[in-house]
Design a protein around this motif. Structure first.
Motif, PDB file in Angstrom:
ATOM      1  N   TYR A  69      -0.266   3.507  45.102  1.00  0.00           N
ATOM      2  CA  TYR A  69       0.466   4.539  44.745  1.00  0.00           C
ATOM      3  C   TYR A  69      -0.178   5.551  43.890  1.00  0.00           C
ATOM      4  N   GLN A  70      -0.010   6.930  44.014  1.00  0.00           N
ATOM      5  CA  GLN A  70      -0.678   7.743  43.149  1.00  0.00           C
ATOM      6  C   GLN A  70       0.425   8.384  42.253  1.00  0.00           C
ATOM      7  N   PHE A  71       0.052   8.515  41.356  1.00  0.00           N
ATOM      8  CA  PHE A  71       1.021   9.288  40.243  1.00  0.00           C
ATOM      9  C   PHE A  71       0.318  10.163  39.086  1.00  0.00           C
ATOM     10  N   TYR A  72       1.116  10.851  38.373  1.00  0.00           N
ATOM     11  CA  TYR A  72       0.581  11.586  37.437  1.00  0.00           C
ATOM     12  C   TYR A  72       0.723  10.798  36.127  1.00  0.00           C
ATOM     13  N   PRO A  73      -0.314  11.240  34.856  1.00  0.00           N
ATOM     14  CA  PRO A  73      -1.388  12.154  34.958  1.00  0.00           C
ATOM     15  C   PRO A  73      -2.432  11.642  36.044  1.00  0.00           C
ATOM     16  N   ARG A  74      -3.007  12.542  36.989  1.00  0.00           N
ATOM     17  CA  ARG A  74      -4.198  12.062  37.758  1.00  0.00           C
ATOM     18  C   ARG A  74      -4.991  13.275  37.979  1.00  0.00           C
ATOM     19  N   ASP A  78      -0.635  17.223  35.913  1.00  0.00           N
ATOM     20  CA  ASP A  78       0.651  16.642  35.529  1.00  0.00           C
ATOM     21  C   ASP A  78       1.700  16.797  36.619  1.00  0.00           C
ATOM     22  N   GLY A  79       1.491  17.391  37.741  1.00  0.00           N
ATOM     23  CA  GLY A  79       2.374  17.592  38.696  1.00  0.00           C
ATOM     24  C   GLY A  79       3.516  18.845  38.614  1.00  0.00           C
ATOM     25  N   LEU A  80       3.212  19.748  37.598  1.00  0.00           N
ATOM     26  CA  LEU A  80       4.177  20.620  37.115  1.00  0.00           C
ATOM     27  C   LEU A  80       3.531  22.052  37.521  1.00  0.00           C
ATOM     28  N   TYR A  81       3.970  22.801  38.619  1.00  0.00           N
ATOM     29  CA  TYR A  81       3.421  23.997  38.866  1.00  0.00           C
ATOM     30  C   TYR A  81       3.961  25.167  38.810  1.00  0.00           C
ATOM     31  N   GLY A 183      -4.640  30.217  36.639  1.00  0.00           N
ATOM     32  CA  GLY A 183      -5.825  30.925  37.127  1.00  0.00           C
ATOM     33  C   GLY A 183      -6.477  29.987  38.048  1.00  0.00           C
ATOM     34  N   THR A 184      -6.100  28.520  38.051  1.00  0.00           N
ATOM     35  CA  THR A 184      -6.854  27.694  39.045  1.00  0.00           C
ATOM     36  C   THR A 184      -6.174  27.354  40.159  1.00  0.00           C
ATOM     37  N   ILE A 185      -6.839  26.607  41.093  1.00  0.00           N
ATOM     38  CA  ILE A 185      -6.391  25.948  42.171  1.00  0.00           C
ATOM     39  C   ILE A 185      -6.368  24.592  42.100  1.00  0.00           C
ATOM     40  N   ALA A 186      -5.170  23.965  42.219  1.00  0.00           N
ATOM     41  CA  ALA A 186      -5.010  22.294  42.245  1.00  0.00           C
ATOM     42  C   ALA A 186      -4.847  21.840  43.322  1.00  0.00           C
ATOM     43  N   THR A 187      -5.114  20.517  43.487  1.00  0.00           N
ATOM     44  CA  THR A 187      -5.134  19.759  44.755  1.00  0.00           C
ATOM     45  C   THR A 187      -3.753  18.924  44.436  1.00  0.00           C
ATOM     46  N   GLN A 188      -2.946  18.759  45.439  1.00  0.00           N
ATOM     47  CA  GLN A 188      -1.998  17.719  45.134  1.00  0.00           C
ATOM     48  C   GLN A 188      -2.328  16.315  44.850  1.00  0.00           C
ATOM     49  N   GLN A 189      -1.867  15.793  43.872  1.00  0.00           N
ATOM     50  CA  GLN A 189      -2.423  14.478  43.439  1.00  0.00           C
ATOM     51  C   GLN A 189      -1.376  13.312  43.608  1.00  0.00           C
ATOM     52  N   ALA A 190      -0.204  13.656  43.926  1.00  0.00           N
ATOM     53  CA  ALA A 190       0.859  12.476  44.015  1.00  0.00           C
ATOM     54  C   ALA A 190       1.688  13.008  45.215  1.00  0.00           C
ATOM     55  N   GLY A 191       2.781  12.228  45.396  1.00  0.00           N
ATOM     56  CA  GLY A 191       3.738  12.476  46.191  1.00  0.00           C
ATOM     57  C   GLY A 191       4.986  12.826  45.883  1.00  0.00           C
ATOM     58  N   PHE A 192       4.744  13.524  44.695  1.00  0.00           N
ATOM     59  CA  PHE A 192       6.051  14.105  43.930  1.00  0.00           C
ATOM     60  C   PHE A 192       5.710  15.098  43.508  1.00  0.00           C
ATOM     61  N   GLY A 204      10.137  18.043  43.958  1.00  0.00           N
ATOM     62  CA  GLY A 204       9.976  17.180  45.139  1.00  0.00           C
ATOM     63  C   GLY A 204       9.931  15.587  44.918  1.00  0.00           C
ATOM     64  N   LEU A 205      10.620  15.243  45.517  1.00  0.00           N
ATOM     65  CA  LEU A 205      10.875  13.587  45.307  1.00  0.00           C
ATOM     66  C   LEU A 205      10.163  12.745  46.491  1.00  0.00           C
ATOM     67  N   ASP A 206       9.541  11.624  46.225  1.00  0.00           N
ATOM     68  CA  ASP A 206       8.910  10.827  46.930  1.00  0.00           C
ATOM     69  C   ASP A 206       9.784   9.672  47.225  1.00  0.00           C
ATOM     70  N   THR A 207      10.458   9.571  48.636  1.00  0.00           N
ATOM     71  CA  THR A 207      11.417   8.451  48.910  1.00  0.00           C
ATOM     72  C   THR A 207      10.547   7.826  50.071  1.00  0.00           C
ATOM     73  N   GLY A 208       9.434   8.297  50.726  1.00  0.00           N
ATOM     74  CA  GLY A 208       8.853   7.651  51.767  1.00  0.00           C
ATOM     75  C   GLY A 208       7.785   6.443  51.456  1.00  0.00           C
ATOM     76  N   TYR A 209       7.475   6.401  50.160  1.00  0.00           N
ATOM     77  CA  TYR A 209       6.602   5.175  49.669  1.00  0.00           C
ATOM     78  C   TYR A 209       7.562   4.123  49.833  1.00  0.00           C
ATOM     79  N   THR A 210       8.434   4.015  49.420  1.00  0.00           N
ATOM     80  CA  THR A 210       9.458   2.691  49.627  1.00  0.00           C
ATOM     81  C   THR A 210      10.388   2.812  50.563  1.00  0.00           C
ATOM     82  N   SER A 211       9.961   3.581  51.782  1.00  0.00           N
ATOM     83  CA  SER A 211      10.997   3.477  52.950  1.00  0.00           C
ATOM     84  C   SER A 211      10.562   2.410  53.904  1.00  0.00           C
TER      85      SER A 211
END
Ligand SMILES: [Fe+2]
Length: 406
Positions: A69-74, A78-81, A183-192, A204-211
């Motif tokens: 499982y991937q999650f922030y901070p990573r 921090d997953g806030l954009y 000013g930067t380009i981030a790469t998505q680090q987690a499923g939320f 965005g919520l991750d409901t897939g991992y536990t499905s």
């Protein structure tokens, strides 16, 4: 058209069990090889792909361990954009259950490209089982029809990504999802993730991992799609859902429906969110997919769960279901699209489509657009910045959209 493009017909009757989906993946490989190969190879190809191939595929992808499982901070994220736009209006295209690599998904991808929104977001399900080749065909190949928004793209996980244990989702799809962060380009680090500006937050919520669960065990103990602790901690510590001084409007996105008149509810997710909100609790807009249809609900919440206006946009690329609702929440169901586009294998198939969200200050307009570029529903929302309360207004309903009157 790409000669290897899948046919919609392959998806008709696609069930929701994992075994079925692995078989469908193998059937697609078989048909591809059949087209390419000599007649003498047909039987060999069939056995190689459908039996040995299936056994190999299943053992390799389904019985192995789930991707970590991937999650922030990573990697410093921090997953806030912050929401970016070059105009006064931020536009987001929302597509779900889109990644089928069919003429239909190309059509929808091309419509999004013509609109060139600031953001494009996939709400999950890469068919059939979210393998690297399927991620490539839909998103990362030069001929793939996913349109990357001007300021970025993000992807949620559905159940299908997890049928191959999520490894292609985390290793192939997320690294391809880029998003502007100042000013930067981030790469998505987690499923939320959380996209936000002065008046709105789109979470965005991750409901897939536990499905999915352990193979076979999940038949006995149906996974509930709950939010894992790492995601709950992020919602508490980074998003700070409990902050009563934050009165921005809230929109949740997830793959799985919170509630449904057609298939399973997922009440646990709404209860977890309600608990996190505490005194800051307020009704939200919640847009989901998973069901291959377009539907709209009045505000509803399970006891001890958040109250939400639910919208299902799972009609992105799969054959669209047109059957009538037959279970709960009929009192909340308001509209659904059961227009018939064509009949395949004696089944009525509806119209594919997506949602285009336009945010201008405290106001949002959402247009639900079908594959023929026809707007079938337009709704507007206003957030009261004193309370965080939302006011809905439906401004257009196509005359052929079914109004549900329980
Ligand atoms: Fe799904």
């Amino acid at each position: 058209m790409n000669p290897e493009k899948r046919d919609t017909e392959q998806y008709v009757d696609l069930g929701h069990t994992e075994v079925e989906n692995h078989l469908k993946e193998q059937a697609a490989l078989y048909e591809k090889r059949l087209k390419e190969g000599q007649a003498a190879n047909k039987v060999a190809a069939y056995f190689a792909t459908n039996l040995l191939g299936f056994a190999y595929h299943y053992a390799k992808s389904r019985f192995g361990p789930k991707a970590p499982y991937q999650f922030y901070p990573r990697n410093g994220d921090d997953g806030l954009y912050p929401l970016h736009t070059f105009t006064d209006t931020v536009t987001l295209a929302l597509l779900s259950d889109w990644a089928t690599d069919t003429p239909e998904s190309d059509l929808i991808g091309n419509l999004v490209r013509d609109l060139d929104p600031d953001y494009s977001i996939h709400l999950g399900d890469v068919y059939f089982v979210g393998t690297p080749s399927e991620v490539k065909a839909n998103f990362t190949d030069p001929t793939a029809s996913w349109h990357f928004g001007k300021h970025g793209s993000l992807a949620l996980s559905g159940n299908h990504e997890m049928y191959s244990n999520g490894s292609a989702y985390f290793k192939e799809l997320l690294p391809a999802m880029k998003i502007r962060k100042g000013g930067t380009i981030a790469t998505q680090q987690a499923g939320f993730f959380c996209l936000e500006h002065e008046h709105w937050r789109i979470i965005g919520l991750d409901t897939g991992y536990t499905s999915t669960n352990r193979p076979f065990l999940e038949v006995l103990f149906k996974p509930d799609c709950h939010l894992r602790d790492e995601q709950l901690n992020w919602l508490r510590d980074q998003v700070r859902l409990h902050d009563v001084s934050d009165t921005r409007g809230i929109i949740f996105l997830s793959h799985h429906p919170y509630f449904s008149s057609f298939r399973d509810d997922h009440p646990v997710v709404g209860r977890q969110l309600r608990k996190l909100f505490g005194d800051a609790n307020r009704p939200v807009i919640w847009i989901w997919g998973h069901e291959h249809r377009l539907s709209f609900y009045d505000k509803y919440g399970f006891p001890d769960g958040v109250q939400a206006w639910g919208r299902c946009v799972g009609h992105g690329g799969m054959p669209v279901e047109t059957d009538a609702p037959d279970q709960g929440h009929l009192g909340q169901l308001r509209l659904y699209d059961r227009r018939v586009r064509e009949r395949i294998r004696r089944k009525d198939i509806g119209y594919n489509g997506f949602a285009l969200m336009s945010i201008t200050g405290p106001d949002i307009e959402i247009n639900y657009i079908d594959q023929n570029k026809v707007t079938v529903v337009t709704e507007r929302w206003h957030v009261d910045r004193k309370t965080g309360g939302l006011t809905p207004e439906t401004v257009f309903i196509h005359p052929d959209i079914t109004r549900f009157d329980p």
